[in-house]
Design a protein around this motif. Structure first.
Motif: not given
Ligand SMILES: NC(=O)c1ccc[n+]([C@@H]2O[C@H](COP(=O)([O-])OP(=O)(O)OC[C@H]3O[C@@H](n4cnc5c(N)ncnc54)[C@H](OP(=O)(O)O)[C@@H]3O)[C@@H](O)[C@H]2O)c1
Length: 292
Positions: A172, A175, A197, A218-219, A249, A272
């Motif tokens: 889910v 990005s 997504h 990211g929610k 999430d 990571t």
């Molecule tokens: N643990 C770690 O080391 C690490 C590293 C990096 C990131 N993270 C975390 O990973 C998470 C994602 O990061 P990201 O950078 O990939 O976030 P992002 O760029 O904001 O991407 C979020 C994705 O989720 C989708 N999305 C948003 N709302 C949704 C919903 N209600 N239902 C289904 N899909 C939905 C979006 O869809 P659309 O494409 O349609 O907009 C997008 O593809 C965040 O919580 C971030 O903090 C963790």
């Protein structure tokens, strides 16, 4: 009953420790510590992650230096800055923090970075190599950096004791840095992957069918425990500050239904960091490779 979250924490810790120990040895063998430049943008969303990254880097023998993008210079100045950093012999690798300031396009900025200094595997050349891979072995043995969060997700899925071949996996989030490469890596591991997504219809139904559920949305806690299939593997990449604690999430109580679930914090995050630092070491040695 064995606490599944503690099993996930122990697995992540053991995998990160093993990698960091190898990095420390590799960095020590070089004499000079490899240097990672972190290019900071205006946002500070990843503050807790940055602090743990710096601690892990210190312990692994990698030096982190902070560099701010030129203020108010726009895309052209930012691109010039990245080209200069790429040419700096004192800098072994570069990480670009997001979000970027308005007017600076991420792919354009990453194109300005020398792929041989790309700590995140997100420059078009390295990203293209990743998506050209048709077998996991090509990633394992490949001479290119792989986006560390996606690699950690795949590594945890691989290590948690389930057979991935043919497994129904749902990622889910799509990005470039997390969801898309995680889905690709899981498909290289022979899982059958669905990539969801924000426009996906009936996410609860898809979740309830997934034997492996990867959350990178990211929610905070947007994936409800009740949606999770009993006995599923749940890998939660999300990390959010909420009411003085960190949450993922996925609702933490999903662990009651899952066979395996990564904790937040202490799951995907530490691994990571280790994979990021591994990329830095590999680039400093003059060759990439996720496990080289
Ligand atoms: N643990 C770690 O080391 C690490 C590293 C990096 C990131 N993270 C975390 O990973 C998470 C994602 O990061 P990201 O950078 O990939 O976030 P992002 O760029 O904001 O991407 C979020 C994705 O989720 C989708 N999305 C948003 N709302 C949704 C919903 N209600 N239902 C289904 N899909 C939905 C979006 O869809 P659309 O494409 O349609 O907009 C997008 O593809 C965040 O919580 C971030 O903090 C963790």
């Amino acid at each position: 009953m064995v606490d599944k979250i503690e099993v996930g924490r122990a697995l992540s810790r053991a995998m990160a420790l093993e990698l960091l120990t190898r990095i420390r040895k590799g960095a020590g063998d070089r004499g000079e510590p490899p240097v990672l430049a972190v290019v900071r943008s205006s946002g500070d969303a990843a503050a807790s992650y940055a602090a743990s990254r710096e601690k892990a880097a210190r312990e692994a023998g990698i030096r982190i230096v902070s560099r701010g993008l030129p203020e108010g210079g726009g895309a052209a100045a930012a691109g010039r800055f990245l080209r200069e950093l790429s040419a700096d012999p004192g800098i072994g690798a570069v990480l670009i923090e997001t979000p970027l300031d308005a007017g600076i396009e991420e792919t354009a900025l990453r194109s300005a970075l020398d792929p041989a200094k790309d700590a995140e595997g997100l420059s078009p050349a390295n990203y293209g190599r990743l998506f050209s891979a048709r077998r996991w072995r090509e990633v394992e043995e490949g001479a290119f950096p792989v986006p560390p969060t996606a690699l950690s997700i795949a590594a945890l899925a691989r290590a948690c004791g389930v057979e991935l071949k043919g497994l129904s996996a749902l990622v889910v989030g799509r990005s470039n840095s997390v969801g898309k490469p995680a889905a690709h890596l899981l498909s290289l591991l022979d899982a059958t992957v669905t990539l969801a997504h924000s426009k996906t219809r009936d996410l609860p139904l898809l979740c309830s069918r997934a034997e492996l559920l990867v959350a990178c949305v990211g929610k905070p806690e947007c994936i409800k425990a009740a949606w999770v299939k009993k006995g599923a593997v749940v890998i939660d990449a999300g990390v959010h500050a909420a009411g003085g604690r960190l949450v993922g999430d996925v609702e933490a109580s999903a662990a009651d239904r899952a066979a395996f679930m990564t904790p937040v914090p202490g799951g995907v995050g530490p691994l990571t960091t280790a994979h990021l630092l591994n990329n830095v070491l590999m680039l400093a040695r003059g060759r990439g490779g996720a496990f080289a």
